[in-house]
Write a protein that holds these residues in place. Structure first.
Motif, PDB file in Angstrom:
ATOM      1  N   HIS A  88      15.593 -21.612  14.869  1.00 33.66           N
ATOM      2  CA  HIS A  88      15.942 -22.127  13.376  1.00 33.66           C
ATOM      3  C   HIS A  88      16.586 -22.304  12.753  1.00 33.66           C
ATOM      4  N   TRP A  89      16.980 -20.871  12.849  1.00 34.49           N
ATOM      5  CA  TRP A  89      17.599 -20.003  12.027  1.00 34.49           C
ATOM      6  C   TRP A  89      18.776 -19.698  12.221  1.00 34.49           C
ATOM      7  N   PRO A  90      20.018 -19.285  11.262  1.00 36.31           N
ATOM      8  CA  PRO A  90      21.729 -18.933  12.209  1.00 36.31           C
ATOM      9  C   PRO A  90      21.119 -16.772  11.965  1.00 36.31           C
ATOM     10  N   GLU A  91      21.411 -16.486  13.302  1.00 37.07           N
ATOM     11  CA  GLU A  91      20.716 -15.090  14.035  1.00 37.07           C
ATOM     12  C   GLU A  91      21.532 -14.081  12.496  1.00 37.07           C
ATOM     13  N   ALA A  92      22.050 -14.332  11.539  1.00 44.42           N
ATOM     14  CA  ALA A  92      23.175 -13.966  10.332  1.00 44.42           C
ATOM     15  C   ALA A  92      21.841 -13.303   9.755  1.00 44.42           C
ATOM     16  N   LEU A  93      20.605 -14.226   9.755  1.00 47.34           N
ATOM     17  CA  LEU A  93      19.382 -14.083   8.726  1.00 47.34           C
ATOM     18  C   LEU A  93      18.560 -13.604   8.940  1.00 47.34           C
ATOM     19  N   TRP A  94      18.105 -12.933  10.623  1.00 43.48           N
ATOM     20  CA  TRP A  94      17.346 -12.148  11.310  1.00 43.48           C
ATOM     21  C   TRP A  94      17.044 -10.681  10.430  1.00 43.48           C
ATOM     22  N   GLU A  95      17.766 -10.090  10.351  1.00 47.24           N
ATOM     23  CA  GLU A  95      17.560  -8.781  10.026  1.00 47.24           C
ATOM     24  C   GLU A  95      16.912  -8.659   8.482  1.00 47.24           C
ATOM     25  N   ASP A  96      17.805  -9.551   7.476  1.00 54.07           N
ATOM     26  CA  ASP A  96      17.818  -8.927   6.368  1.00 54.07           C
ATOM     27  C   ASP A  96      16.126 -10.167   5.933  1.00 54.07           C
ATOM     28  N   ASP A  97      15.832 -10.809   6.942  1.00 54.46           N
ATOM     29  CA  ASP A  97      13.881 -11.391   7.199  1.00 54.46           C
ATOM     30  C   ASP A  97      13.502 -10.669   7.198  1.00 54.46           C
ATOM     31  N   PHE A  98      13.676  -9.606   7.918  1.00 53.55           N
ATOM     32  CA  PHE A  98      12.508  -8.547   8.750  1.00 53.55           C
ATOM     33  C   PHE A  98      12.400  -7.501   7.889  1.00 53.55           C
ATOM     34  N   ARG A  99      13.647  -7.451   6.916  1.00 52.23           N
ATOM     35  CA  ARG A  99      13.563  -6.095   5.896  1.00 52.23           C
ATOM     36  C   ARG A  99      12.628  -6.694   4.498  1.00 52.23           C
ATOM     37  N   ARG A 100      12.666  -7.857   4.514  1.00 50.65           N
ATOM     38  CA  ARG A 100      11.505  -8.797   3.709  1.00 50.65           C
ATOM     39  C   ARG A 100      10.202  -8.642   4.010  1.00 50.65           C
ATOM     40  N   MET A 101      10.357  -9.325   4.930  1.00 49.63           N
ATOM     41  CA  MET A 101       8.442  -8.491   5.549  1.00 49.63           C
ATOM     42  C   MET A 101       7.798  -7.731   5.531  1.00 49.63           C
ATOM     43  N   ARG A 102       8.814  -6.396   6.364  1.00 48.85           N
ATOM     44  CA  ARG A 102       8.424  -5.025   5.994  1.00 48.85           C
ATOM     45  C   ARG A 102       7.685  -4.749   4.267  1.00 48.85           C
ATOM     46  N   GLU A 103       9.270  -5.465   3.529  1.00 48.35           N
ATOM     47  CA  GLU A 103       8.436  -4.896   1.690  1.00 48.35           C
ATOM     48  C   GLU A 103       7.136  -5.195   1.710  1.00 48.35           C
ATOM     49  N   LEU A 104       6.482  -6.622   2.088  1.00 51.14           N
ATOM     50  CA  LEU A 104       5.319  -7.187   1.848  1.00 51.14           C
ATOM     51  C   LEU A 104       4.214  -6.416   2.243  1.00 51.14           C
ATOM     52  N   ASN A 105       4.440  -5.922   3.461  1.00 55.53           N
ATOM     53  CA  ASN A 105       3.790  -5.100   4.649  1.00 55.53           C
ATOM     54  C   ASN A 105       3.547  -6.032   5.562  1.00 55.53           C
ATOM     55  N   ILE A 106       3.696  -7.013   5.857  1.00 54.44           N
ATOM     56  CA  ILE A 106       3.660  -7.241   7.158  1.00 54.44           C
ATOM     57  C   ILE A 106       4.377  -7.047   7.793  1.00 54.44           C
ATOM     58  N   SER A 107       3.296  -7.168   8.895  1.00 54.41           N
ATOM     59  CA  SER A 107       3.517  -5.996  10.187  1.00 54.41           C
ATOM     60  C   SER A 107       3.616  -5.921  11.884  1.00 54.41           C
ATOM     61  N   VAL A 108       3.604  -8.080  11.538  1.00 50.80           N
ATOM     62  CA  VAL A 108       3.151  -8.330  12.956  1.00 50.80           C
ATOM     63  C   VAL A 108       3.827  -9.688  12.932  1.00 50.80           C
ATOM     64  N   VAL A 109       4.604  -9.745  13.558  1.00 47.14           N
ATOM     65  CA  VAL A 109       4.624 -10.770  13.699  1.00 47.14           C
ATOM     66  C   VAL A 109       4.022 -12.739  15.154  1.00 47.14           C
ATOM     67  N   ARG A 110       4.735 -14.032  15.205  1.00 50.54           N
ATOM     68  CA  ARG A 110       4.387 -14.823  16.379  1.00 50.54           C
ATOM     69  C   ARG A 110       5.681 -15.073  16.156  1.00 50.54           C
ATOM     70  N   MET A 111       5.685 -15.706  17.465  1.00 52.00           N
ATOM     71  CA  MET A 111       7.410 -16.747  17.625  1.00 52.00           C
ATOM     72  C   MET A 111       6.385 -16.931  19.219  1.00 52.00           C
TER      73      MET A 111
END
Length: 687
Positions: free
Chosen positions: A20-43
């Motif tokens: 759903h998103w431009p590939e340019a957003l992925w890395e920032d998304d994953f970085r922010r997930m880790r800051e929230l202690n999110i360690s699993v993604v479903r896709m």
């Protein structure tokens, strides 16, 4: 043995849709997930068109890139097989895969879950995409498990395509063997419905008076469940063959599906989608409604399948499609409250829906953690707090299980039969809700358990009290099991409309309550549904056991005492059956069998809780108001008491011992305020 998820600590995840998103957003998304202690993604559960853009042409590079980047950030991945959303090329070329309404109108492309499980072509194409997908990703270091399809039987739980009628006949042949046995089970001699050829047999079809044969209607639901399980097993078997190192689950608890059998036959553990706001969007005339707290009743069901489970979708924002299911925004603190509601009831892997709110499609108002603008918001901060708390307490809580000594008993046959049969179905919900609500308000934890063919006395004996209120379908084998439960010391509660049907849904020619009449020591002499000219009778208990004006709601059975050791606990105090028994108790062995000739109300349940002297398991050291849910998760290593405040204001708690809140590290004693939507988790003090 129930199957549970196996994790070492409470784990936080999120649903992510990189397509759903431009590939340019992925890395920032994953970085922010880790800051929230999110360690699993479903896709990937809705991405068939990306992985097979044309029939037979596969391209798995997109999600390989996503997972490569996720792996760099230490994220683990749950992959969904994409069979909930067949691509347009598939449904256009093979319209026979589509589901249909009862009149045969096809469910056309443009939604999701618009297929039928019976289509040989759809099964073939689902097996092919699953096999190719697993082959492509089975060795990727980020992948930990698979979700089969998405929400089986959600949106639609009936199937009337031509392939379904064919599959139904095959299922009936396997079940009954001959038309003679089918005709006997369905009572087709009534209204000259007798079948003389298998081709005459169909699932429900349109008719002038929409009232199909009730025995067919019951078997139809059994067929849908078995057919759904076989469709899931097709994919589960492929995953186990090619990727035995990964676990297999699916997210569910929808209609016409035996989720216990699904888990036994296909899954490693069960997963659930937790949206507490669903309990608030339908008006209620009940002043003391549980509202979002009522979702704990559903979570209790999930526990009966997997004591420790995954929440594959946890509500993280306001919800709604463009045209329906509008839900208010969670107030500050409610996301955290609902997250711990799931954890209390056995969730060890909690996955939020979704990372960012979609800007396109049907679910543009089904909000995620991040808003459309992708800027920091209060929901992100709240999830960050939860992530930090999981990191602190997750190792101690994971693997512990919910503790209860009271159970509300149910079964699939009566649930499915009760959807059609208004002479017992509505009373099941009334009575279960009344018991669950009053136990909740009095801080007495309760399980909801499902009676199955494999249920043993050992399964039941761990409960001091079992409520099995309106089991219309009842066998002698079940009655024998229940009698043994009572004799070994259990207290068992029945309600009106117990024991008058056999497993085909036909009425037994024997005195009610049928197979348990001997255990209860009573016979139903007369009865009336409370409707129209029939008013609910008042009931009076001996020694003032019931409040003045208490009424026997839903259905009134007039009981005759058949055994001298039966105690009449309450009598009807009005109507033509004034003075006749309404509630009885009979001791058998070390236990008691109770029979109530009506549906249970909150007033009656409260009186019975008092009669049984049931109290909160922490009553000796803790007092909290009714607005707070109390529950305990425990193992041999220790026990943890959860307090969840569903009120939008602070409430006072009285702590008679000094205890430490595991989430904040603060020590508490005496009268202390639990904040609005607040959560406390205490390690239970020693006696």
């Amino acid at each position: 043995m129930a199957k549970s998820i196996q994790v070492d600590e409470l784990t936080l995840g999120v649903c992510y849709y990189p397509e759903h998103w431009p590939e340019a957003l992925w890395e920032d998304d994953f970085r922010r997930m880790r800051e929230l202690n999110i360690s699993v993604v479903r896709m990937a559960e809705f991405a068939w068109a990306i992985m097979e853009p044309e029939e037979g042409r596969f391209d798995f590079s997109f999600f390989a890139r996503v997972m490569d980047l996720a792996h760099q950030y230490g994220l683990k991945v749950i992959l969904g097989t994409p069979t909930a959303t067949p691509p347009a090329w598939l449904t256009h070329k093979y319209p026979e895969v589509l589901n249909a309404d009862v009149d045969g109108t096809l469910h056309r492309h443009g939604m999701r879950r618009h297929y039928n499980y019976s289509s040989p072509k759809y099964r073939e194409l689902c097996a092919r995409i699953t096999r190719n997908m697993v082959e492509a990703y089975k060795d990727h270091p980020a992948v930990i498990g698979w979700q089969i399809d998405n929400e089986f039987n959600c949106e639609s739980n009936v199937y009337y395509a031509e392939a379904d009628h064919v599959a139904f006949r095959q299922w009936l042949k396997a079940r009954y063997g001959t038309l003679e046995k089918l005709n006997e089970a369905w009572g087709t001699v009534f209204w000259s419905q007798t079948y003389t050829d298998w081709e005459q047999v169909y699932l429900t079809r349109p008719m002038a008076n929409p009232s199909p044969n009730p025995h067919l209607a019951l078997d139809e639901k059994r067929f849908i469940s078995d057919n759904t399980i076989s469709f899931a097993k097709l994919q589960g078997d492929i995953i186990r063959e090619l990727a035995p190192q990964h676990w297999v689950t699916t997210n569910g608890l929808f209609g016409h599906l035996d989720s216990h059998a699904l888990t036994d036959e296909v899954l490693d553990f069960f997963s659930y989608d937790s949206y507490p706001q669903f309990s608030t969007i339908f008006p209620s005339d009940d002043e003391n409604s549980l509202k979002d707290r009522a979702w704990s009743m559903s979570l209790a069901n999930v526990r009966s399948i997997s004591p420790n489970f995954c929440v594959m979708e946890q509500q993280s924002g306001p919800g709604g499609w463009v045209n329906r299911m509008e839900m208010a925004s969670p107030r500050p603190g409610q996301i955290r409250l609902w997250s711990y509601q799931s954890v209390l009831h056995g969730c060890d892997l909690l996955v939020y829906f979704r990372w960012r709110t979609a800007t396109m499609g049907t679910e543009i108002y089904w909000h995620g953690i991040n808003d459309h603008h992708n800027q920091p918001n209060r929901r992100v901060r709240e999830v960050g707090q939860i992530g930090a708390e999981f990191a602190k307490i997750g190792g101690a809580i994971a693997g512990t299980t919910y503790q209860a000594e009271i159970a509300l008993l149910q079964d699939y046959d009566n649930h499915w039969d009760g959807e059609f049969d208004v002479w017992h179905g509505p009373f099941q919900w009334q009575s279960q809700r009344a018991w669950f609500k009053q136990l909740q308000y009095r801080h007495i934890p309760a399980d909801r358990i499902t009676l199955r063919p494999a249920t043993t006395l050992e399964d039941l004996a761990k409960y001091k009290v079992i409520v099995y209120p309106h089991a219309a379908i009842m066998t002698d084998e079940t009655a024998n099991l229940l009698q043994r439960y009572v004799e070994q010391g259990g207290k068992l509660f029945f309600g009106a409309r117990t024991g008058y049907k056999n497993p085909t849904g036909q009425v037994n020619m024997r005195p009610l309550p049928g197979p348990v009449a001997e255990l209860c020591g009573v016979t139903v002499e007369d009865y009336t549904m409370i409707k129209g000219t029939a008013k609910a009778a008042e009931i009076k208990g001996a020694d003032g056991r019931l409040a003045e004006g208490t009424k026997a709601v839903g259905f009134n059975e007039i009981l005759r005492v058949d055994k001298p050791d039966v105690e009449v606990v309450a009598k009807y105090a009005s109507e033509y059956y004034e003075g006749e028994p309404a509630l009885t108790r009979r001791k058998a062995g070390s236990g008691e069998a109770w029979y109530y000739g009506a549906a249970y109300s909150e007033q009656v349940v409260d009186a019975l809780i008092d009669e049984l002297r049931l109290v909160s398991p922490v009553a000796n050291w803790l007092e909290v108001p009714a607005e707070v849910e109390l529950g305990i998760r425990a193992s041999d290593a220790g026990a943890y008491v959860f307090l969840l405040n569903y009120a939008d204001r602070p409430v006072a708690a009285l702590l008679k011992q000094r205890v430490q809140d595991s989430l904040t590290g603060v020590w508490l004693e005496g009268e202390v305020e639990l904040p609005a939507f607040g959560v406390w988790v205490f390690e239970r003090p020693s006696a």
